[in-house]
Design a protein around this motif. Structure first.
Motif, mmCIF file in Angstrom:
data_model
loop_
_atom_site.group_PDB
_atom_site.id
_atom_site.type_symbol
_atom_site.label_atom_id
_atom_site.label_comp_id
_atom_site.label_asym_id
_atom_site.label_seq_id
_atom_site.Cartn_x
_atom_site.Cartn_y
_atom_site.Cartn_z
ATOM 1 N N ILE B 59 0.864 -1.176 0.000
ATOM 2 C CA ILE B 59 0.000 0.000 0.000
ATOM 3 C C ILE B 59 0.898 1.221 0.000
ATOM 4 O O ILE B 59 1.859 1.283 0.767
ATOM 5 N N ARG B 60 0.632 2.170 -0.894
ATOM 6 C CA ARG B 60 1.460 3.372 -0.891
ATOM 7 C C ARG B 60 0.646 4.617 -1.251
ATOM 8 O O ARG B 60 -0.361 4.535 -1.944
ATOM 9 N N ILE B 68 -3.437 0.649 -3.646
ATOM 10 C CA ILE B 68 -3.407 -0.623 -2.918
ATOM 11 C C ILE B 68 -3.157 -1.746 -3.915
ATOM 12 O O ILE B 68 -3.913 -1.922 -4.877
ATOM 13 N N THR B 72 -2.989 -7.385 -1.878
ATOM 14 C CA THR B 72 -2.996 -6.945 -0.480
ATOM 15 C C THR B 72 -4.193 -7.575 0.223
ATOM 16 O O THR B 72 -5.317 -7.524 -0.272
ATOM 17 N N ASP B 76 -4.444 -6.509 5.995
ATOM 18 C CA ASP B 76 -3.372 -5.521 5.877
ATOM 19 C C ASP B 76 -3.926 -4.124 5.620
ATOM 20 O O ASP B 76 -3.299 -3.127 5.995
ATOM 21 N N SER B 80 -3.272 -0.837 8.153
ATOM 22 C CA SER B 80 -2.333 0.081 7.489
ATOM 23 C C SER B 80 -2.475 1.522 7.977
ATOM 24 O O SER B 80 -3.554 2.122 7.914
ATOM 25 N N GLU B 81 -1.361 2.087 8.428
ATOM 26 C CA GLU B 81 -1.369 3.497 8.860
ATOM 27 C C GLU B 81 -1.622 4.407 7.660
ATOM 28 O O GLU B 81 -2.288 5.437 7.777
#
Ligand code: FES
Ligand code: FES
Lengths: 157, 263
Positions: B59-60, B68, B72, B76, B80-81
């Motif tokens: 994830i970015r 995503i 994934t 997760d 995810s933060e």
């Protein structure tokens, strides 16, 4: 055509050649003789077949063994200490009378370990919510939740 | 289960080639596919396992988008933060899918490729106007979901990621079937750069946008405005879980709860 797999089960390397249709729970029970993992529904509902895959609770009746290439699988047979001392979560189920017939128990214990690893201080409500994927046909939820609370405290020590 | 051949793909190109060559099906987390195969509702001759392809995971944040990876896992997304920071509604939606064990295996790419009429992810993808990135092209959400278990994906085409524009506000509310936990009706509401969007899952043969709710909420973003909209029940599902009229009623109730949950 058969598929060849390498994975680790309870810390030991396993190399298996299986029909692609083989479920993880079939690999464990029929090929490896690890019958502590139970099949209650065979339709991903009851959670009796729960094992840890790379430290996460997974329903072994709903994944193919072939999806486990390179994975680290832990079953109920793999959580006690080498000298036979029960895992704190197993001990808590015994202590709190968290089982009647015992059919759901191995799945409950494996789910509970994953739960406590992620939420060491889970409230009673959180524990009930997180155990959504595990059914107890004996309906012993009250003592199961108590056992998970005890087990969580013991695992934290 | 009927017999099949299994291929472990090492790369997206490898997987596409195997799918095109064999006419098989991609295997993501398998939480719907393996179950369907066990019931003999699906009988692919070949499965191409995507779990060994590293570039499909993760994830970015890319500018004003959250990307995503297709493989994934739901679990997760929940933890995810990056997701919680950019689009918390997605973390909340992922946490409501199935149960913990299912979330540990199931993937976003698998869910939207399957396009189950009651799945949660399609509501978020359509509700945010996300872009589905595949091995061949980029597909807008409005073009992606074609009907019951049907998408715009071509033979051999693999979803690699989903790119969500970060909205001003968004939330998802669902009324789960008490036994299966699938959405009887789920509604995703969002205020995006491209306007107000409302996507509904569980109610019809495929996810759809409710224009009436979008218009009402564009004028007045409030729970009361969402609740006041009457949803026509003409094309909604009627089954043992609920009538079309009941589902139509639930659409406005879930839309108002979702709006009430945004902040
Ligand atoms: S046997 Fe796997 S969930 Fe019931
Ligand atoms: S103890 Fe019997 S099913 Fe749970």
């Amino acid at each position: 055509m058969a598929v060849t797999l390498s994975l680790s089960v309870n810390g030991k390397p396993v190399h298996a050649t299986v029909d692609p249709r083989t479920l993880l729970v079939e690999l464990l029970r029929n090929h490896l003789g690890l019958t502590g993992t139970h099949v209650g529904c065979d339709t991903a509902q009851c959670g009796a077949c729960t094992v840890l895959v790379d430290d996460r609770a997974v329903k072994a009746c709903n994944v193919l063994a072939a999806q486990m290439e390179g994975a680290k699988v832990v079953t109920i047979e793999g959580i006690a200490a080498a000298d036979g001392t029960l895992h704190p979560m197993q001990a808590a189920f015994k202590e709190c009378h968290g089982l009647q017939c015992g059919f759901c128990t191995t799945g409950m214990v494996m789910s509970a370990i994953d739960l406590v690893n992620r939420h060491p201080k889970a409230s009673e409500a959180k524990i009930r919510e997180e155990l959504e994927g595990n059914l107890c046909r004996c309906t012993g939820y009250h003592n199961i939740v108590k056992a998970v609370q005890h087990g969580a405290a013991a695992m934290g020590k | 289960m009927y017999a099949f051949e299994l291929h472990h793909a090492k790369s997206v190109a490898d997987a596409s080639a195997a799918l095109s060559r064999t006419g098989g099906k991609a295997l993501a987390g398998g939480q719907s596919l393996v179950a369907a195969m066990k019931l003999r509702l699906a009988q692919p001759g070949h499965l191409v396992d995507l779990s060994g392809i590293p570039e499909l995971k993760g994830i970015r944040r890319e500018g004003d988008h959250l990307v995503i990876g297709a493989m994934t896992r739901h679990a997760d997304v929940v933890s995810s933060e990056a997701v919680k920071g950019a689009i918390p509604a997605l973390a909340a939606l992922a946490e409501g899918i199935g149960d913990r064990q299912v979330r540990n295996m199931g993937t976003i790419g698998g869910s939207i490729a399957n396009n189950d009429p009651a799945a949660d992810w399609p509501a978020a993808v359509l509700g945010l106007g996300a872009t589905v990135v595949t091995s061949k092209r980029k597909i807008a959400a409005d073009e992606f979901f074609k009907g019951m278990f049907e998408t715009a994906l071509a033979e051999g085409e693999i979803i690699t990621a989903v790119s969500f524009p970060v909205p001003k506000k968004a939330a998802y509310a669902k009324f789960p079937n008490p036994a299966s936990r699938f959405a009887l009706v789920g509604v995703f509401v969002a205020q995006t750069g491209a306007g107000t969007r409302v996507a509904v899952t569980g109610a019809a043969s495929s996810v759809f946008r409710s224009k009436a709710h979008e218009d009402a909420l564009a004028k007045d973003w409030s729970a009361a405005a969402a609740k006041a909209v009457r949803t026509p029940d003409a094309n909604l599902n009627s089954d043992l879980h609920g009538t079309a009229a009941y589902r139509a009623h639930l659409v406005s109730v879930m839309a108002s709860r979702a709006v009430g949950a945004t902040h």
